[in-house]
Enzyme design. Structure first.
Site, PDB file in Angstrom:
ATOM      1  N   LYS A 192       0.835  -1.206   0.000  1.00 46.58           N
ATOM      2  CA  LYS A 192       0.000   0.000   0.000  1.00 46.58           C
ATOM      3  C   LYS A 192       0.866   1.250   0.000  1.00 46.58           C
ATOM      4  O   LYS A 192       1.912   1.302   0.634  1.00 46.58           O
ATOM      5  CB  LYS A 192      -0.915  -0.001   1.228  1.00 46.58           C
ATOM      6  N   HIS A 261      -6.763 -13.647   3.312  1.00 50.25           N
ATOM      7  CA  HIS A 261      -6.344 -12.747   4.383  1.00 50.25           C
ATOM      8  C   HIS A 261      -6.259 -13.471   5.727  1.00 50.25           C
ATOM      9  O   HIS A 261      -5.525 -13.043   6.624  1.00 50.25           O
ATOM     10  CB  HIS A 261      -7.310 -11.560   4.472  1.00 50.25           C
ATOM     11  N   HIS A 287       2.608  -2.558   7.965  1.00 49.61           N
ATOM     12  CA  HIS A 287       1.680  -1.589   8.547  1.00 49.61           C
ATOM     13  C   HIS A 287       2.394  -0.258   8.761  1.00 49.61           C
ATOM     14  O   HIS A 287       3.469  -0.212   9.360  1.00 49.61           O
ATOM     15  CB  HIS A 287       1.143  -2.087   9.885  1.00 49.61           C
ATOM     16  N   TYR A 296      -3.626  -7.536  16.995  1.00 46.87           N
ATOM     17  CA  TYR A 296      -3.275  -8.950  17.126  1.00 46.87           C
ATOM     18  C   TYR A 296      -2.979  -9.333  18.571  1.00 46.87           C
ATOM     19  O   TYR A 296      -3.015 -10.509  18.926  1.00 46.87           O
ATOM     20  CB  TYR A 296      -2.081  -9.291  16.231  1.00 46.87           C
TER      21      TYR A 296
END
Length: 319
Positions: A192, A261, A287, A296
């Site tokens: 991303k 995912h 991230h 998580y």
């Protein structure tokens, strides 16, 4: 029959073009923006989107919520519209961003759905592959669980780094942005925001990829660069990957719905369980904000004995 989507105004098309070419967002992200801007164009009707006021948008969001659109989806829509109006402001098309200050209804915090260690290992430790497609599918699940790639990152991988110069008579061939390096046992991924990262490649995944690459060219008309190709030899589509993994989980009798995912979530939660190193997991997943990774820590993990390269169920080399 569903009515056709409204044509986008020229400003919206220009905005989408900038997202794809200058900000280098993924095709899936640009497609999502297009869908949300079509909703905005439908709201404006015969008027220009530049004439919409905040009251118009607030009423429309209320109607969408009343029709059952989830808070997460509404938040995505508002984010897309907010970005679009911010861009219009930079183009001197609007003086006020009508979406600023609008928020979607609160949503409950959803934890990522990770497989248990036993389920994940059962999925990747499937029966020996006896065909090219089976070898391909095994390499896919091994790679997803080993390196925690996003689905879009997986399907965009080349089987090696291709330089920018033309090959085989093709002109203006772009350099590879994502590829595997089996010698170094790593995956180079452009994720991303066009951010590139390097992710470790486990031993089992390396073996599975070597086995797949040995038969990859047997598929007719194989695309020159794509790591994973279809039976037609073209780059494998994300939808096809999702379907194959779901089917594999059913055949193995896992008893849960498995999407690509879920393997990314599983890798993250299992490595975090054994290592406790949140920063390392953040780097592995790509991230930008560690708050995204912190979710998580709320999962109920099963125990693993060692950290990623030392004890990840599929990362150890065979003796």
């Amino acid at each position: 029959m569903r009515p056709p989507s409204p044509a986008l105004p020229a400003e919206a098309e220009a905005f989408l073009h900038e997202l794809a070419t200058q900000r280098r967002m993924s095709a899936l992200t640009v497609r999502a923006y297009r869908h949300d801007l079509q909703e905005l164009a439908a709201l404006a009707g015969s008027s220009s989107v530049t004439t919409l006021a905040q009251a118009d948008i607030r009423r429309h969001v209320g109607r969408l919520h009343g029709r059952g659109l989830a808070p997460a989806s509404l938040a995505r829509v508002l984010s897309a519209w907010r970005s679009f109006y911010r861009w219009l402001g930079l183009q001197d098309k609007v003086s006020v961003n009508p979406v600023v200050g609008l928020r979607a209804p609160k949503r409950g915090k959803r934890l990522p759905k990770a497989l248990s260690v036993d389920q994940a290992v059962q999925l990747v430790s499937q029966a020996p592959a006896d065909s090219a497609l089976a070898l391909r599918d095994k390499a896919i699940v091994e790679l997803l669980y080993s390196s925690g790639l996003r689905l879009a990152e997986l399907v965009s991988l080349d089987w090696r780094a291709f330089p920018a110069e033309a090959r085989g008579g093709a002109r203006n061939m772009p350099a590879s942005e994502s590829w595997i390096d089996l010698a170094e046992r790593e995956v180079v991924v452009t994720g991303k925001g066009a951010k590139q990262r390097r992710v470790p490649l486990g031993g089992a995944a390396t073996d599975a990829l070597r086995a797949w690459l040995a038969v990859r060219s047997s598929l007719a008309g194989t695309e020159a660069r794509a790591l994973f190709v279809s039976t037609r030899g073209t780059r494998l589509a994300a939808r096809s990957v999702a379907g194959r993994i779901e089917r594999l989980a059913r055949v193995l009798g896992l008893g849960v719905h498995v999407h690509p995912h879920a393997l990314r979530h599983s890798m993250a939660s299992h490595v975090l369980q054994s290592s406790g190193d949140l920063r390392a997991v953040q780097e592995l997943l790509g991230h930008a904000n560690i708050a995204t990774t912190q979710i998580y820590t709320q999962l109920d993990w099963q125990h693993l004995a060692k950290v990623y390269d030392a004890a990840h169920p599929r990362a150890r080399r065979k003796p």
